[in-house]
Design an enzyme around this catalytic site. Structure first.
Site, PDB file in Angstrom:
ATOM      1  N   LYS A 237       0.847  -1.212   0.000  1.00 53.05           N
ATOM      2  CA  LYS A 237       0.000   0.000   0.000  1.00 53.05           C
ATOM      3  C   LYS A 237       0.874   1.249   0.000  1.00 53.05           C
ATOM      4  CE  LYS A 237      -3.937  -1.395   2.922  1.00 53.05           C
ATOM      5  NZ  LYS A 237      -4.654  -1.039   4.164  1.00 53.05           N
TER       6      LYS A 237
ATOM      7  N   ASP B  35      -8.292   1.678   4.385  1.00 55.01           N
ATOM      8  CA  ASP B  35      -8.800   0.356   4.744  1.00 55.01           C
ATOM      9  C   ASP B  35      -9.415  -0.215   3.482  1.00 55.01           C
ATOM     10  OD1 ASP B  35      -9.001  -1.460   7.119  1.00 55.01           O
ATOM     11  OD2 ASP B  35     -11.030  -1.614   6.325  1.00 55.01           O
TER      12      ASP B  35
END
Ligand code: ITT
Length: 195
Positions: A12, A70
């Site tokens: 990420k 998320d």
């Protein structure tokens, strides 16, 4: 603009850097600020709730804007096992080769292979609480495909391309991914505010 990326996920983090650095953002990570997230739990029921919880947890520890993500994979034929629980499927420390193969096995008898990646991006400490979401629709491949990227990339084929996220490499993935779409909304929001 300086902003701390609240993630332990190196995959990420690389995507945040690839998308935000060329646009002039200076990114810091949890290591840079020695942030310890040991007590943090993802107790929310939605990606948005969990992203906001993560960003607030870290913002309470540092004196600067924080951005969090998320995200997860949603598979229509397996509605209960992934989604907001994607990281916890088969245990957080289980190798993704094993997790991906397990998903292929669970889907072997199913006709419907439709799936989507979803990302909620929360930004805290800039202008109140900001939230941006992105989704990339596609399907689950019949085998592991490619070795770029991270997590469930080798089994997810987005609708826009005839290859998995793990086959296409960073530049292509960052044009169409759930995270790229959510981050694009964040960048657009800030650009509009500046005008
Ligand atoms: P942080 O909470 O520290 O950011 P995490 O990996 O635990 O890292 P999440 O709780 O948001 O992050 O879980 C996301 C799950 O979805 C995890 O299993 C990822 O591997 C997977 N995932 C999310 N985006 C993905 C992507 O672009 N490619 C592959 N897998 C992805």
């Amino acid at each position: 603009m300086k902003i701390l990326v609240a993630t332990h996920n190196i995959g990420k983090l690389k995507e945040f850097e690839a998308i935000l650095k060329p646009r002039g953002y200076t990114l810091y990570n949890l290591e840079d600020y020695k942030v310890n997230m040991d007590g943090f739990e993802e107790t929310g029921e939605t990606f948005a709730e969990n992203a906001m919880l993560k960003a607030h947890f870290v913002h309470a520890l540092v004196n600067m804007p924080v951005i969090s993500d998320d995200s997860g994979l949603m598979i229509d034929a397996l509605p209960d096992i992934l989604g907001v629980k994607s990281a916890r499927f088969m245990g957080e420390d289980t190798d993704y080769k094993i997790k991906n193969q397990a998903i292929l096995d669970l889907l072997s008898s199913k006709e419907d292979r439709s799936a989507a990646f979803h990302s909620a991006i929360a930004v805290v400490g800039l202008q109140g609480d900001l939230l941006f979401e992105g989704q990339c629709d596609g399907h689950i491949a019949h085998e592991i495909l490619g070795d770029h990227g991270f997590g469930y990339d080798p089994i997810f084929v987005p609708n826009q391309r005839d290859m998995s996220f793990a086959q296409m490499g960073d530049i292509e993935k960052n044009k169409i991914s759930h995270r790229a779409l959510a981050l694009e909304k964040f960048v657009e929001y800030l650009n509009e505010k500046e005008d």
